[in-house]
Scaffold this motif. Structure first.
Motif, short mmCIF file in Angstrom:
data_model
loop_
_atom_site.label_atom_id
_atom_site.label_comp_id
_atom_site.label_asym_id
_atom_site.label_seq_id
_atom_site.Cartn_x
_atom_site.Cartn_y
_atom_site.Cartn_z
N TYR A 35 0.86 -1.19 0.00
CA TYR A 35 0.00 0.00 0.00
C TYR A 35 0.89 1.23 0.00
CZ TYR A 35 -3.53 -3.40 1.24
OH TYR A 35 -4.37 -4.50 1.22
N GLN A 36 0.65 2.11 -0.97
CA GLN A 36 1.43 3.35 -1.00
C GLN A 36 0.56 4.49 -0.47
OE1 GLN A 36 2.80 4.98 -4.80
NE2 GLN A 36 4.67 5.68 -3.76
N PRO A 37 1.01 5.16 0.61
CA PRO A 37 0.20 6.23 1.19
C PRO A 37 -0.08 7.37 0.19
CG PRO A 37 1.94 5.59 2.70
CD PRO A 37 2.23 4.92 1.40
N GLY A 49 -4.57 5.17 0.59
CA GLY A 49 -3.44 4.51 -0.05
C GLY A 49 -3.87 3.76 -1.29
N GLU A 50 -2.89 3.44 -2.12
CA GLU A 50 -3.17 2.65 -3.32
C GLU A 50 -2.67 1.23 -3.10
OE1 GLU A 50 -1.45 4.03 -7.03
OE2 GLU A 50 -2.45 2.43 -8.16
N ALA A 51 -3.52 0.26 -3.41
CA ALA A 51 -3.14 -1.15 -3.31
C ALA A 51 -2.37 -1.54 -4.57
CB ALA A 51 -4.41 -2.00 -3.18
N VAL A 53 -0.10 -4.71 -6.28
CA VAL A 53 0.17 -6.14 -6.09
C VAL A 53 1.62 -6.51 -6.45
CG1 VAL A 53 -0.54 -6.91 -8.42
CG2 VAL A 53 -0.94 -8.40 -6.45
N ARG A 54 2.15 -7.49 -5.77
CA ARG A 54 3.45 -8.08 -6.07
C ARG A 54 3.29 -9.60 -6.01
NH1 ARG A 54 3.85 -3.48 -6.67
NH2 ARG A 54 5.15 -1.88 -5.75
N TRP A 55 4.16 -10.31 -6.74
CA TRP A 55 4.08 -11.76 -6.75
C TRP A 55 5.30 -12.33 -6.06
CZ3 TRP A 55 2.80 -14.89 -11.86
CH2 TRP A 55 2.55 -16.22 -11.53
N LEU A 80 -7.27 -11.57 -10.52
CA LEU A 80 -6.26 -10.97 -9.63
C LEU A 80 -6.78 -9.65 -9.03
CD1 LEU A 80 -3.42 -11.18 -8.43
CD2 LEU A 80 -2.56 -9.94 -10.41
N ASP A 81 -7.45 -8.86 -9.84
CA ASP A 81 -7.99 -7.59 -9.34
C ASP A 81 -9.00 -7.83 -8.21
OD1 ASP A 81 -6.43 -6.21 -11.11
OD2 ASP A 81 -8.03 -5.84 -12.57
N PHE A 82 -9.82 -8.85 -8.35
CA PHE A 82 -10.78 -9.15 -7.28
C PHE A 82 -10.08 -9.69 -6.03
CE2 PHE A 82 -14.16 -8.56 -10.36
CZ PHE A 82 -15.08 -7.91 -9.55
N ILE A 107 -8.00 0.65 -5.65
CA ILE A 107 -7.59 -0.63 -6.25
C ILE A 107 -7.60 -0.46 -7.76
CG2 ILE A 107 -8.21 -3.10 -6.48
CD1 ILE A 107 -9.69 -1.34 -3.59
N ASN A 108 -6.53 -0.92 -8.40
CA ASN A 108 -6.45 -0.84 -9.87
C ASN A 108 -7.33 -1.92 -10.49
OD1 ASN A 108 -4.12 1.16 -10.47
ND2 ASN A 108 -3.36 -0.12 -8.81
N PHE A 109 -8.22 -1.50 -11.37
CA PHE A 109 -9.02 -2.48 -12.12
C PHE A 109 -8.67 -2.36 -13.60
CE2 PHE A 109 -12.51 -4.99 -10.13
CZ PHE A 109 -12.06 -4.89 -8.83
N ILE A 169 -9.31 8.19 -12.54
CA ILE A 169 -8.66 7.85 -13.81
C ILE A 169 -7.17 7.87 -13.56
CG2 ILE A 169 -8.20 8.63 -16.18
CD1 ILE A 169 -10.97 7.34 -15.72
N ASP A 170 -6.57 6.71 -13.73
CA ASP A 170 -5.14 6.52 -13.46
C ASP A 170 -4.34 6.94 -14.70
OD1 ASP A 170 -2.93 5.71 -12.09
OD2 ASP A 170 -3.41 3.57 -12.10
N ASP A 171 -3.12 7.36 -14.46
CA ASP A 171 -2.18 7.69 -15.55
C ASP A 171 -2.81 8.69 -16.53
OD1 ASP A 171 -0.67 5.74 -14.32
OD2 ASP A 171 -1.30 4.17 -15.71
N ASP A 193 -0.40 11.49 -14.33
CA ASP A 193 0.74 10.60 -14.48
C ASP A 193 2.06 11.30 -14.18
OD1 ASP A 193 1.77 7.99 -15.40
OD2 ASP A 193 2.80 9.27 -16.85
N LYS A 194 2.99 10.48 -13.66
CA LYS A 194 4.27 11.05 -13.27
C LYS A 194 5.03 11.67 -14.44
CE LYS A 194 6.03 6.36 -12.37
NZ LYS A 194 4.73 5.72 -12.09
N SER A 195 4.73 11.24 -15.64
CA SER A 195 5.44 11.83 -16.78
C SER A 195 5.06 13.30 -16.98
CB SER A 195 5.16 11.02 -18.05
OG SER A 195 3.78 11.00 -18.31
N VAL A 232 5.61 11.59 -7.08
CA VAL A 232 6.26 12.79 -6.53
C VAL A 232 7.47 12.33 -5.69
CG1 VAL A 232 5.93 14.83 -5.10
CG2 VAL A 232 4.05 13.96 -6.51
N GLU A 233 8.64 12.80 -6.09
CA GLU A 233 9.86 12.27 -5.46
C GLU A 233 10.63 13.29 -4.63
OE1 GLU A 233 12.18 10.36 -8.50
OE2 GLU A 233 10.72 8.75 -8.75
N THR A 234 10.42 14.57 -4.88
CA THR A 234 11.25 15.56 -4.17
C THR A 234 10.40 16.63 -3.49
OG1 THR A 234 11.38 17.05 -6.06
CG2 THR A 234 13.06 15.33 -5.94
N GLY A 251 3.80 9.40 -3.73
CA GLY A 251 5.12 9.23 -4.34
C GLY A 251 6.19 8.94 -3.32
N TYR A 252 7.38 8.63 -3.84
CA TYR A 252 8.50 8.25 -2.97
C TYR A 252 8.87 9.37 -2.00
CZ TYR A 252 9.28 4.44 -6.37
OH TYR A 252 9.15 3.35 -7.18
N TYR A 253 8.50 10.62 -2.31
CA TYR A 253 8.83 11.71 -1.40
C TYR A 253 8.25 11.41 -0.01
CZ TYR A 253 8.92 16.23 0.87
OH TYR A 253 9.12 17.24 1.79
#
Ligand code: C2E
Ligand code: MG
Ligand code: MG
Length: 272
Positions: A35-37, A49-51, A53-55, A80-82, A107-109, A169-171, A193-195, A232-234, A251-253
């Motif tokens: 989970y990313q705060p 936070g955003e859920a 997933v990792r395997w 997997l999303d469910f 949760i990303n769907f 809406i993501d990204d 999006d981060k870009s 967001v990193e800085t 973000g990582y900040y």
């Protein structure tokens, strides 16, 4: 004409291995959710936070970029999303039992769910099974390049809203018709999006990035849509985004995606 390369064979073998291992991985609970705060820009309190997933395959943590595209092609991503939704609801249930302030979890769907006419009912069933108030669950969808999808997406967003579930809406900005997405749907949240987040270091496109970011944020706010900046990193980026009226920062900040226990610690802390 396509020339054969050994890498193609390796790619196909890797994909087959992912598909073959997926069902067992799911049954053996090899998928873990981090989970990313997400933090309120103005006072640094934790909004949710955003859920992600990792395997965990034989002790090695595999990141979504290495298996999600394969599962999307195969269609297994929907299961997997469910699974992730269920884990996120279990976390919220745990927070309720512990008397903590509930975070809002997104949760990303995958777009692969579009077309499932029972999707909203199935989402509600999982949330209700954990007795979670619906407003603590947010569904993240990505834009589509197919115009016809907008009509279906607009209906889906409205149906989720009627159940008290918000959609983001993501990204945003990376798809083909972002503005159509804003025009044709009653979306609640935009995740830019981060870009598009202007970078700290001097780069040629920096000025352009700032102009685009500012105007996307103003447009969203004028339409009553909440703006989340991700990646967001800085400190400088954070200060800039806050000044631009961005509502939420991820973000990582503040933090990388955290294991459940660490995320719960942050929730207890309440703010940064
Ligand atoms: P996303 O939904 O846009 O998630 C944000 C990604 O950016 C995450 O990568 C996160 O770790 C990364 N990130 C966050 N802050 C920063 C930062 O400050 N700098 C940088 N460079 N990166 C940052 P992750 O976890 O590898 O996930 C990648 C993508 O995989 C996600 O992008 C999402 O599209 C997909 N994904 C992850 N979990 C799920 C899932 O359960 N279901 C589906 N359908 N897709 C998922
Ligand atoms: Mg996302
Ligand atoms: Mg994103």
């Amino acid at each position: 004409v396509v020339y054969y390369k050994d890498e193609y064979f390796k790619d196909v073998a890797k994909q087959k291995e992912i598909i073959a291992g997926f069902q067992r991985g799911l049954e053996q609970q090899e998928f873990v959710v981090h989970y990313q705060p997400k933090v309120m820009a103005d006072n640094k309190t934790i909004y949710g936070g955003e859920a992600l997933v990792r395997w965990n395959r034989q002790g090695t943590l595999i990141y979504p970029g290495d298996f999600i595209p394969v599962l999307e092609r195969d269609g297994s991503i929907c299961k997997l999303d469910f699974y992730v939704l269920d884990k996120a609801c279990a976390l919220l249930e745990d927070c309720m039992k512990k008397g903590l302030d509930l975070p809002r979890i997104s949760i990303n769907f995958s777009r692969k769910h579009i077309g499932n006419t029972c999707l909203v009912r199935e989402i509600v069933e999982v949330i209700d099974c954990h007795k979670i108030p619906h407003e603590y669950v947010e569904i993240e969808l990505t834009e589509s390049e197919d115009f016809r999808d907008y009509i279906v997406m607009a209906k889906l967003i409205d149906a989720l809203k009627a159940e008290g579930i918000s959609t983001s809406i993501d990204d945003f900005g990376t798809g083909y018709s972002s503005l159509n997405m804003l025009k044709m749907t009653s979306i609640d949240i935009l995740k830019i999006d981060k870009s598009f987040i202007p970078l700290e270091e001097e780069c040629k496109e920096k000025n352009k990035d700032c102009i685009m970011f500012e105007n996307i944020a103003h447009l969203a706010k004028a339409l009553g849509v909440m703006v989340v900046a991700e990646g967001v990193e800085t400190k400088q980026q954070y200060e800039y985004l806050k000044q631009m009226g961005c509502d939420i920062i991820q973000g990582y900040y503040f933090d990388k995606p955290l294991i459940q226990e660490q995320f719960l610690e942050k929730i207890k802390m309440g703010s940064y």
